[in-house]
Design an enzyme around this catalytic site. Structure first.
Site, PDB file in Angstrom:
ATOM      1  N   GLU A 156       0.879  -1.230  -0.025  1.00  0.00           N
ATOM      2  CA  GLU A 156      -0.042  -0.066   0.018  1.00  0.00           C
ATOM      3  C   GLU A 156       0.749   1.169  -0.119  1.00  0.00           C
ATOM      4  O   GLU A 156       0.415   2.183  -0.779  1.00  0.00           O
ATOM      5  CB  GLU A 156      -1.100  -0.044   1.230  1.00  0.00           C
ATOM      6  CG  GLU A 156      -1.879   1.102   1.390  1.00  0.00           C
ATOM      7  CD  GLU A 156      -2.752   1.249   2.514  1.00  0.00           C
ATOM      8  OE1 GLU A 156      -3.142   2.190   2.985  1.00  0.00           O
ATOM      9  OE2 GLU A 156      -2.894   0.079   3.228  1.00  0.00           O
ATOM     10  N   ASP A 157       1.924   1.250   0.793  1.00  0.00           N
ATOM     11  CA  ASP A 157       2.780   2.595   1.083  1.00  0.00           C
ATOM     12  C   ASP A 157       3.974   2.641   0.277  1.00  0.00           C
ATOM     13  O   ASP A 157       4.768   3.449   0.569  1.00  0.00           O
ATOM     14  CB  ASP A 157       2.643   2.827   2.595  1.00  0.00           C
ATOM     15  CG  ASP A 157       1.408   2.947   3.246  1.00  0.00           C
ATOM     16  OD1 ASP A 157       0.460   3.502   2.361  1.00  0.00           O
ATOM     17  OD2 ASP A 157       1.337   2.883   4.317  1.00  0.00           O
TER      18      ASP A 157
END
Length: 720
Positions: A88-89
């Protein structure tokens, strides 16, 4: 399970050391090396990223892994927790994780990650789709939700650094979705901490007040707790019964929720003393129950056997409430050690206590719940529909129904169609005339069930019915109905009060509209009445006599002759016209059931308005003798509506008599409201029919037609 709160101020190296120390208790050295490798990958990928608190971002995933380590989760789950934000990051890909570790780890990380690659129109749409994806992954691997719950738990522990609006939004989502999921999966400790942290984020002042009250009350409770515990222990020692007894305390959010739900003060919630008894076998659970019921008197209706009939999340225990010393109620839970483990850990018991049957049962039940939940969603791509279905399953004390356009409406269990109408909009409730449930017409008092589609029919002529108060359950519906009826009743009272006062003035040849406004205002001031409407309302409710008000106003106007006339009793000529059962303040007496054409008389009944009786009713003689507040009334020239009347019939006992009578009444446009059998013999019966008619002439025609029947021996209208 012991979910310890980590110190968020520790640097990532100290957190890692603590994690490895806990993991070394149950993982091999080879597995520990794999965890360390996962940490190195995550630490490098998150380098340069920081949380709002200012600490390195890697502290968060390591803290999540630490929570899971206390649950003795397997090595793949721990590694996935450490790397759960990589997809996600960071720029890390699924393929890279799969090649570095294995498909299981990569799959867990992917399942926990949010859908960042898709653009959603709203935050709600993104949340719904993320939740749907997570549950689809849960059906394949339950570790997904365990990682997600641990992630949410750590986020809630560190939520204070966020802005108030964000705190409230995340806390509400936690209370709406994550805490109920933890409860549904039997993860009791997770649920309690998530609820309390959310409570603090949403309502910090309320939580602080309750916390202060609990600490203050705790000292006063100590004597009672010690005495109860001593008596329980002595009883078990006397019988050589094996078991462990300890007191327990409600968490803050549970106290708040109970106060709010039952609308009771704090002292009534905290007046209950709770204890838990842990024994070795199921047989000893029931034996312990017998011992405790011999020691203290049980409260009837408060015993629940969740051992024979477990809850849907697998929870098992015996619950009972006893009347303890000083008359205080004592709540008791009796369970085995395995039941206690499941009650605290839920599906986590599968990893904590892998060799036990209870751990296997928890996992099987969780998979069954997920399978049933997702089975209903096959063939549907609507994420909002999935969330609605999820909420229905997570909140068994609430129901979720749909509007014709698919909007979901949450209602308390036991709600009716009228509750739904008011939940949609107050105006819809006020104009509610009928309901279709799943396209079938049903009565308005029908109790709704989960998943039904409700369509409310409205009418401009519909009237809010006082009888709805007998079956509605929502506060919104009750409040709206009561307010409307109060306003409706007040409007009726003002109108009736005006009619009564006008009648008194007209009886002596005057008109109330001609009263000098200054004289009227002076009278209102002297009587401490706020307005003319307030005066008329008092007259309509029967709290003031129109005769006396008229006397005061005429005397103040200086009309001596009229005052003398009205004082001599000319009020008998002041006649009120009755157009029917007008509104709520002109009521037709049920003792004699007057109908148009009858000679009638009216009486003031304070708070109810005017009650109309037939002149020859037995009750009128009693009223005339005891009360002076009666008035002359008469039927208006045009009277609309239908009126109830009682007729007595003596009938031969023949087949089909009632059907023949019903047919005749229907042909004469009469409705049968009630039938009462007064007496019955072998040959005949005496029956009382309550029917609706328009007036005396209509009733006479009906009675003549009924009297012509061969099966009718006698017919008469009942006077009282």
């Amino acid at each position: 399970m012991d979910v310890e709160k980590e110190n968020v101020e520790l640097p990532q190296t100290a957190l890692l050391a603590e994690l490895m120390s806990v993991l070394s208790e149950y993982l091999s050295q080879e597995q520990l090396d794999q965890v360390h490798q996962a940490y190195q990958v995550a630490s490098e990928a998150h380098a340069g990223q920081y949380r709002l608190s200012g600490e390195d971002y890697i502290c968060h995933p390591v803290s999540v892994a630490l929570i899971l380590s206390h649950m003795k989760m397997d090595v793949d789950c721990i590694m996935a927790a450490i790397m759960h934000d990589l997809l996600e990051d960071t720029d890390t890909t699924y393929e890279e994780l799969a090649s570095l570790f294995n498909d299981d780890v990569a799959g867990l990380v992917d399942a926990v990650s949010k859908l960042t690659k898709i653009n959603f129109k709203t935050r709600e749409e993104a949340q719904a789709e993320n939740m749907r994806k997570m549950f689809l992954a849960m059906a394949k691997d339950l570790r997904v939700i365990i990682i997600k719950l641990a992630d949410r738990l750590h986020n809630m522990r560190t939520i204070k650094v966020m802005k108030p609006a964000s705190r409230r939004r995340i806390a509400k989502e936690t209370l709406d979705i994550y805490a109920p999921i933890a409860h549904r999966l039997g993860m009791h400790e997770f649920r309690l901490e998530l609820e309390d942290l959310s409570f603090e984020a949403m309502f910090p002042r309320r939580r602080a007040i309750i916390n202060k009250s609990i600490k203050k009350a705790r000292g006063n409770r100590k004597e009672v707790v010690d005495k109860v515990e001593k008596l329980l222990v002595e009883k078990f020692l006397d019988t050589d019964f094996p078991g462990v007894i300890y007191g327990r305390e409600k968490n803050l959010y549970s106290v708040y929720r109970k106060m709010k739900r039952q609308n009771i003060p704090f002292n009534e919630v905290f007046d209950v003393y709770a204890f838990r008894v842990i024994v070795e076998t199921i047989e000893q659970c029931y034996q312990a129950l017998g011992l405790l019921h011999n020691l203290f008197k049980p409260v009837p209706g408060r015993f629940k056997d969740y051992i024979a009939l477990p809850k849907t999340n697998g929870y098992q225990s015996l619950h009972t409430v006893l009347v303890g010393p000083f008359g205080v109620p004592i709540e008791l839970q009796i369970r085995t050690l395995e039941m206690d483990r499941l009650a605290e850990s839920g599906i986590a018991a599968h990893w904590l206590y892998k060799t036990t049957d209870v751990a296997h049962d928890a996992k099987v039940r969780a998979h069954e719940w997920l399978r049933n939940l997702l089975e209903t969603q096959k063939g549907s791509d609507d994420s909002f529909e999935f969330i609605d279905t999820l909420k229905v399953d997570l909140f068994p004390t609430e129901i979720f129904v749909f509007s014709p356009k698919g909007k979901i409406v949450k209602l308390p269990k036991g709600s009716t169609a009228v509750d739904f109408a008011f939940a949609v909009h107050t105006d819809i409730g006020m104009a509610c005339a009928g309901v279709k449930i799943n396209r079938i017409m049903e009565p308005l008092h029908t109790v709704l069930r989960n998943g039904q589609t409700i369509e409310i029919m409205t009418s401009d002529f519909a009237v809010c019915n006082p009888n709805w108060l007998n079956f509605v359950v929502t506060n919104k519906a009750r409040h709206a109905i009561r307010n409307h009826l109060k306003e409706f009743k007040e409007r009726d009272a003002i109108r009736l009060g005006g009619q009564l006062l006008n009648a008194e003035f007209k009886s002596v040849g005057l008109n109330f509209d001609d009263v000098d406004p200054e004289q009227l205002q002076k009278f209102l001031s002297e009587q401490q009445i706020g307005s003319l409407d307030a005066l008329l309302m008092d007259l309509g409710f029967g709290n003031r006599m129109p005769l006396l008000v008229a006397q005061h106003l005429i005397a103040a106007a200086g009309d001596e002759d009229s005052f003398i006339d009205i004082a001599k009793g000319k009020q008998a000529t002041a006649t009120l016209n009755i157009h029917g059962a007008d509104g709520m303040l002109i009521n037709l007496g049920t003792c004699c059931r007057p109908i148009p054409g009858d000679k009638i008389i009216g009486f003031f009944n304070p708070g109810r308005g005017v009650v109309v009786h037939r002149v020859h009713c037995k009750n009128t003689r009693e009223y005339k003798r005891k009360h002076k507040n009666w008035l002359s009334v008469q039927w208006a020239n045009i009277v609309e509506g239908e009126f109830s009347s009682d007729i007595g019939l003596e009938l031969k006992n023949e087949r089909g008599v009632l059907a023949e009578i019903a047919s005749i009444l229907s042909s004469y446009d009469c409705n049968i409201e009630n039938i009462k059998i007064a007496s019955r013999s072998a040959d005949a019966s005496s029956d009382v029919f309550t029917i609706t008619v328009r007036d005396r002439k209509h009733l006479a025609r009906v009675m003549r037609r009924l009297h012509a029947l061969a099966s009718v021996i006698k017919i008469a209208r009942i006077r009282n």
